[in-house]
Design a protein around this motif. Structure first.
Motif, PDB file in Angstrom:
ATOM      1  N   GLN A  75      -7.310  -0.670   0.025  1.00 29.15           N
ATOM      2  CA  GLN A  75      -6.136  -0.205   0.757  1.00 29.15           C
ATOM      3  C   GLN A  75      -6.466   1.106   1.425  1.00 29.15           C
ATOM      4  O   GLN A  75      -6.914   2.053   0.774  1.00 29.15           O
ATOM      5  N   VAL A  76      -6.270   1.169   2.725  1.00 29.25           N
ATOM      6  CA  VAL A  76      -6.389   2.431   3.455  1.00 29.25           C
ATOM      7  C   VAL A  76      -5.036   3.104   3.294  1.00 29.25           C
ATOM      8  O   VAL A  76      -4.012   2.584   3.750  1.00 29.25           O
ATOM      9  N   HIS A  77      -5.037   4.246   2.626  1.00 28.67           N
ATOM     10  CA  HIS A  77      -3.812   4.827   2.072  1.00 28.67           C
ATOM     11  C   HIS A  77      -3.667   6.290   2.470  1.00 28.67           C
ATOM     12  O   HIS A  77      -4.601   7.071   2.352  1.00 28.67           O
ATOM     13  N   ASP A  78      -2.488   6.635   2.947  1.00 28.78           N
ATOM     14  CA  ASP A  78      -2.126   8.027   3.193  1.00 28.78           C
ATOM     15  C   ASP A  78      -1.115   8.417   2.112  1.00 28.78           C
ATOM     16  O   ASP A  78      -0.034   7.829   2.038  1.00 28.78           O
ATOM     17  N   PRO A  79      -1.451   9.388   1.244  1.00 32.08           N
ATOM     18  CA  PRO A  79      -0.549   9.708   0.129  1.00 32.08           C
ATOM     19  C   PRO A  79       0.816  10.246   0.569  1.00 32.08           C
ATOM     20  O   PRO A  79       1.756  10.210  -0.214  1.00 32.08           O
ATOM     21  N   GLN A  80       0.942  10.693   1.809  1.00 33.69           N
ATOM     22  CA  GLN A  80       2.227  11.209   2.300  1.00 33.69           C
ATOM     23  C   GLN A  80       3.103  10.118   2.913  1.00 33.69           C
ATOM     24  O   GLN A  80       4.235  10.376   3.291  1.00 33.69           O
ATOM     25  N   CYS A  81       2.572   8.911   3.013  1.00 34.72           N
ATOM     26  CA  CYS A  81       3.266   7.811   3.698  1.00 34.72           C
ATOM     27  C   CYS A  81       4.022   6.936   2.704  1.00 34.72           C
ATOM     28  O   CYS A  81       3.409   6.327   1.827  1.00 34.72           O
ATOM     29  N   PRO A  82       5.339   6.819   2.825  1.00 38.07           N
ATOM     30  CA  PRO A  82       6.093   5.972   1.901  1.00 38.07           C
ATOM     31  C   PRO A  82       5.755   4.484   2.048  1.00 38.07           C
ATOM     32  O   PRO A  82       5.782   3.742   1.074  1.00 38.07           O
ATOM     33  N   LEU A  83       5.403   4.038   3.257  1.00 41.34           N
ATOM     34  CA  LEU A  83       5.012   2.642   3.432  1.00 41.34           C
ATOM     35  C   LEU A  83       3.707   2.342   2.701  1.00 41.34           C
ATOM     36  O   LEU A  83       3.524   1.256   2.147  1.00 41.34           O
ATOM     37  N   SER A  85       2.638   3.854  -0.045  1.00 37.68           N
ATOM     38  CA  SER A  85       2.961   3.793  -1.482  1.00 37.68           C
ATOM     39  C   SER A  85       3.624   2.468  -1.830  1.00 37.68           C
ATOM     40  O   SER A  85       3.333   1.872  -2.877  1.00 37.68           O
ATOM     41  N   ALA A  86       4.510   1.986  -0.966  1.00 39.50           N
ATOM     42  CA  ALA A  86       5.166   0.704  -1.207  1.00 39.50           C
ATOM     43  C   ALA A  86       4.144  -0.431  -1.175  1.00 39.50           C
ATOM     44  O   ALA A  86       4.181  -1.335  -2.022  1.00 39.50           O
ATOM     45  N   LEU A  87       3.212  -0.393  -0.209  1.00 41.99           N
ATOM     46  CA  LEU A  87       2.179  -1.429  -0.130  1.00 41.99           C
ATOM     47  C   LEU A  87       1.278  -1.399  -1.363  1.00 41.99           C
ATOM     48  O   LEU A  87       0.884  -2.442  -1.875  1.00 41.99           O
ATOM     49  N   GLN A  88       0.980  -0.207  -1.866  1.00 46.41           N
ATOM     50  CA  GLN A  88       0.138  -0.090  -3.054  1.00 46.41           C
ATOM     51  C   GLN A  88       0.819  -0.719  -4.270  1.00 46.41           C
ATOM     52  O   GLN A  88       0.206  -1.485  -5.015  1.00 46.41           O
ATOM     53  N   ARG A  89       2.093  -0.428  -4.477  1.00 44.81           N
ATOM     54  CA  ARG A  89       2.842  -1.033  -5.591  1.00 44.81           C
ATOM     55  C   ARG A  89       2.910  -2.553  -5.434  1.00 44.81           C
ATOM     56  O   ARG A  89       2.713  -3.303  -6.384  1.00 44.81           O
ATOM     57  N   GLN A  90       3.172  -2.995  -4.210  1.00 43.04           N
ATOM     58  CA  GLN A  90       3.286  -4.422  -3.932  1.00 43.04           C
ATOM     59  C   GLN A  90       1.951  -5.129  -4.190  1.00 43.04           C
ATOM     60  O   GLN A  90       1.919  -6.215  -4.783  1.00 43.04           O
ATOM     61  N   THR A  91       0.852  -4.521  -3.781  1.00 42.62           N
ATOM     62  CA  THR A  91      -0.470  -5.123  -3.981  1.00 42.62           C
ATOM     63  C   THR A  91      -0.819  -5.169  -5.461  1.00 42.62           C
ATOM     64  O   THR A  91      -1.347  -6.176  -5.950  1.00 42.62           O
ATOM     65  N   ARG A  92      -0.530  -4.110  -6.192  1.00 43.88           N
ATOM     66  CA  ARG A  92      -0.797  -4.112  -7.635  1.00 43.88           C
ATOM     67  C   ARG A  92      -0.015  -5.218  -8.333  1.00 43.88           C
ATOM     68  O   ARG A  92      -0.524  -5.880  -9.238  1.00 43.88           O
ATOM     69  N   ARG A  93       1.241  -5.415  -7.920  1.00 43.09           N
ATOM     70  CA  ARG A  93       2.047  -6.506  -8.502  1.00 43.09           C
ATOM     71  C   ARG A  93       1.431  -7.859  -8.177  1.00 43.09           C
ATOM     72  O   ARG A  93       1.376  -8.748  -9.021  1.00 43.09           O
ATOM     73  N   ALA A  94       0.966  -8.034  -6.953  1.00 46.87           N
ATOM     74  CA  ALA A  94       0.387  -9.313  -6.535  1.00 46.87           C
ATOM     75  C   ALA A  94      -0.931  -9.599  -7.248  1.00 46.87           C
ATOM     76  O   ALA A  94      -1.306 -10.755  -7.421  1.00 46.87           O
ATOM     77  N   PHE A 105      -9.964  -3.614  -6.742  1.00 43.73           N
ATOM     78  CA  PHE A 105      -8.883  -3.090  -5.909  1.00 43.73           C
ATOM     79  C   PHE A 105      -9.168  -1.608  -5.768  1.00 43.73           C
ATOM     80  O   PHE A 105      -9.171  -0.861  -6.748  1.00 43.73           O
ATOM     81  N   LEU A 106      -9.448  -1.189  -4.547  1.00 43.95           N
ATOM     82  CA  LEU A 106      -9.837   0.198  -4.292  1.00 43.95           C
ATOM     83  C   LEU A 106      -8.885   0.823  -3.286  1.00 43.95           C
ATOM     84  O   LEU A 106      -8.211   0.119  -2.518  1.00 43.95           O
ATOM     85  N   VAL A 107      -8.854   2.149  -3.292  1.00 42.25           N
ATOM     86  CA  VAL A 107      -7.991   2.889  -2.388  1.00 42.25           C
ATOM     87  C   VAL A 107      -8.848   3.859  -1.589  1.00 42.25           C
ATOM     88  O   VAL A 107      -9.550   4.694  -2.163  1.00 42.25           O
TER      89      VAL A 107
END
Length: 163
Positions: A75-83, A85-94, A105-107
Motif C-alpha cells: 500500500q502506498v500510504h500517506d499517514p495524513q490521508c484519511p482515505l 488509513s481507511a484503505l489500510q484497515r479495509q485491506t487488513r480485513r480482506a 502486506f507492506l506499507v
C-alpha cells in the motif's frame, strides 16, 4: 488595661493551634493497594498489545521483503490521508482469511524516502495498492477507495495466481 474575656482567649488558642496532619491509616493503605492491583494489570495489558501492534507496523514498513519469493501487496500510504488509513484497515480485513506466511502486506509510507522512491518507481500516488509477484515484478495496481467485494476478489485472484 482591658481585661481579656474567656471568649477571646479560646478563639486565639483555637486560631494558633496546629492543624492535625493526616497520618497513614489502614484504610488509606488498603485503598492505595486496591488501586495498584487494578492499574498494574491494565497497564501491562495495554503495553503487551501496544508492543504487538508496533512490531507488526515495523514489519509492514520493511520494503526489503519484496522479491523474496512471496507475492506482495504494497500500500502506498500517506499517514495524513484519511482515505489511506481507511484503505489500510479495509485491506487488513480482506487479508484476514489468508495465511500471513504466504504473502507480504507492506506499507510504502510516502512520508519516508523509501516510500516516495517506491511510489515513483511504480508511477503511483497514495491511496493505492501495488500487487507484486514473488520476484518483485509489478503485476497490478488497485487505486482506492475500493469497495469490499472488489478488493477481496482482486486480492484472492492475486494470491491464487502468484501465491
Amino acid at each position: 488595661m482591658a481585661r481579656k474575656t474567656k471568649k477571646t482567649r479560646k478563639s486565639r488558642a483555637a486560631f494558633n493551634a496546629p492543624t492535625p496532619t493526616p497520618g497513614v491509616t489502614r484504610r488509606g493503605t488498603l485503598r492505595l493497594l486496591r488501586g495498584a492491583a487494578i492499574a498494574v494489570p491494565a497497564v501491562g495489558l495495554a503495553g503487551y498489545f501496544g508492543t504487538g501492534y508496533v512490531r507488526a507496523s515495523i514489519c509492514e514498513f520493511d520494503l526489503t521483503k519484496i522479491g523474496d519469493g512471496l507475492p506482495s501487496i504494497v500500500q502506498v500510504h500517506d499517514p495524513q490521508c484519511p482515505l489511506c488509513s481507511a484503505l489500510q484497515r479495509q485491506t487488513r480485513r480482506a487479508l484476514r482469511p489468508y495465511n500471513a506466511d504466504d504473502f507480504h502486506f507492506l506499507v510504502a509510507n510516502v512520508a519516508t524516502l523509501d516510500g516516495r522512491l517506491f511510489a515513483q518507481n511504480h508511477g503511483v500516488s497514495h491511496v493505492t495498492l501495488v500487487l507484486l509477484d514473488g520476484d518483485g515484478r509489478h503485476v497490478g495496481t488497485l487505486h482506492g477507495p475500493i469497495d469490499d467485494d472488489n478488493l477481496r476478489a482482486s486480492i484472492a485472484a492475486h494470491l491464487d495466481e502468484y501465491g
